[in-house]
Every structure is written in C-alpha cells, then in structure tokens.
Design a protein around this motif. Structure first.
Motif, short mmCIF file in Angstrom:
data_model
loop_
_atom_site.label_atom_id
_atom_site.label_comp_id
_atom_site.label_asym_id
_atom_site.label_seq_id
_atom_site.Cartn_x
_atom_site.Cartn_y
_atom_site.Cartn_z
N GLN A 51 0.82 -1.21 0.00
CA GLN A 51 0.00 0.00 0.00
C GLN A 51 0.86 1.26 0.00
OE1 GLN A 51 -3.08 -0.32 3.01
NE2 GLN A 51 -3.58 -2.38 2.33
N LYS A 52 2.00 1.21 0.65
CA LYS A 52 2.92 2.35 0.63
C LYS A 52 3.40 2.61 -0.79
CE LYS A 52 7.42 3.90 2.31
NZ LYS A 52 8.61 3.54 3.09
N GLU A 53 3.74 1.56 -1.51
CA GLU A 53 4.21 1.72 -2.88
C GLU A 53 3.10 2.24 -3.80
OE1 GLU A 53 7.23 2.15 -5.30
OE2 GLU A 53 7.51 1.25 -3.33
N CYS A 54 1.86 1.80 -3.55
CA CYS A 54 0.72 2.31 -4.31
C CYS A 54 0.58 3.82 -4.09
CB CYS A 54 -0.58 1.63 -3.89
SG CYS A 54 -0.71 -0.12 -4.32
N ALA A 55 0.62 4.24 -2.83
CA ALA A 55 0.49 5.66 -2.50
C ALA A 55 1.63 6.48 -3.10
CB ALA A 55 0.43 5.84 -0.99
N LEU A 56 2.86 5.98 -2.98
CA LEU A 56 4.00 6.70 -3.55
C LEU A 56 3.87 6.86 -5.06
CD1 LEU A 56 7.00 5.20 -1.55
CD2 LEU A 56 6.14 7.54 -1.45
N HIS A 57 3.40 5.82 -5.72
CA HIS A 57 3.22 5.90 -7.17
C HIS A 57 2.18 6.96 -7.53
CE1 HIS A 57 2.65 4.85 -11.34
NE2 HIS A 57 1.36 4.74 -11.10
N LEU A 58 1.07 6.98 -6.81
CA LEU A 58 0.03 7.95 -7.11
C LEU A 58 0.52 9.39 -6.88
CD1 LEU A 58 -3.14 6.21 -5.65
CD2 LEU A 58 -2.54 6.53 -8.06
N VAL A 59 1.30 9.60 -5.85
CA VAL A 59 1.84 10.93 -5.57
C VAL A 59 2.85 11.34 -6.63
CG1 VAL A 59 3.28 12.26 -3.97
CG2 VAL A 59 1.41 10.85 -3.08
N TRP A 64 -1.35 12.82 -6.84
CA TRP A 64 -2.36 12.52 -5.81
C TRP A 64 -2.07 13.33 -4.55
CZ3 TRP A 64 -2.14 8.25 -1.79
CH2 TRP A 64 -3.39 8.03 -1.21
N ASP A 65 -3.13 13.85 -3.91
CA ASP A 65 -2.96 14.65 -2.70
C ASP A 65 -3.07 13.84 -1.41
OD1 ASP A 65 -5.68 14.12 -2.51
OD2 ASP A 65 -6.30 16.21 -2.51
N GLY A 66 -3.28 12.56 -1.52
CA GLY A 66 -3.34 11.70 -0.34
C GLY A 66 -4.73 11.48 0.22
N ALA A 67 -5.73 12.16 -0.31
CA ALA A 67 -7.10 11.98 0.17
C ALA A 67 -7.67 10.67 -0.36
CB ALA A 67 -7.98 13.14 -0.26
N LEU A 68 -8.27 9.90 0.52
CA LEU A 68 -8.86 8.63 0.10
C LEU A 68 -10.26 8.82 -0.47
CD1 LEU A 68 -7.68 6.32 3.01
CD2 LEU A 68 -6.75 6.51 0.70
N TRP A 69 -10.82 9.98 -0.30
CA TRP A 69 -12.13 10.29 -0.87
C TRP A 69 -12.16 11.80 -1.10
CZ3 TRP A 69 -11.29 8.33 3.98
CH2 TRP A 69 -11.36 9.25 5.02
N ARG A 70 -13.05 12.23 -1.97
CA ARG A 70 -13.18 13.66 -2.24
C ARG A 70 -13.90 14.34 -1.09
NH1 ARG A 70 -12.33 15.94 -6.55
NH2 ARG A 70 -12.39 15.38 -8.69
#
Length: 78
Positions: A51-59, A64-70
């Motif tokens: 999940q860390k790698e997923c988040a890093l890729h999105l950023v 990606w701003d890190g929000a899990l929902w709008r």
C-alpha cells in the motif's frame, strides 16, 4: 485475475487500478492499470509495503494529494 488475498493486501488501492501478478515463484509484481510499478519478494511483501508503494506511485506519477475520498466541498464546487 485478482484474488481475495491480493485485494485485501492492496486495500482501497485495488479499486484504483492496482493489481498483483506472480511472474515467478518468489516474486510479486505490483501493477497499476497493467503497468509494472514495483517488484517484491514474496517473503518480504506486506500489506503495508504494498500500500505504501501504491500511495507513492500515485503521488509521484499522478499528483495525488493523499485523500482517500473527495471532500464534500470540492464535489459541490465542480
């Protein structure tokens, strides 16, 4: 095909186009929309590391701003 264990390991990121693939007996490849993002050893891959790698890729690649929902305010302003 994504298994239940893979979906659990990826958490919410499984809904955002991330999948796992086992190209060899000892590795797991993390994919985003079919493109390779990272390779892990099966013994070293954890939910947290995936999940860390997923988040890093999105950023890094998608801003990606890190929000899990709008936020509700953002949705009403668009």
């Amino acid at each position: 095909m994504t298994t239940e264990a893979q979906t659990q390991g990826l958490g919410i990121f499984s809904q955002w186009g991330f999948t796992l693939w086992n190209p060899e007996d000892h590795t797991i490849m993390l994919l985003h929309n079919g493109r390779s993002i990272a390779i892990f050893s099966q013994t070293g891959a954890t939910e947290k590391s995936l999940q860390k790698e997923c988040a890093l890729h999105l950023v890094r690649c998608h801003g990606w701003d890190g929000a899990l929902w709008r936020r509700q305010n953002e949705e009403t302003n668009q």
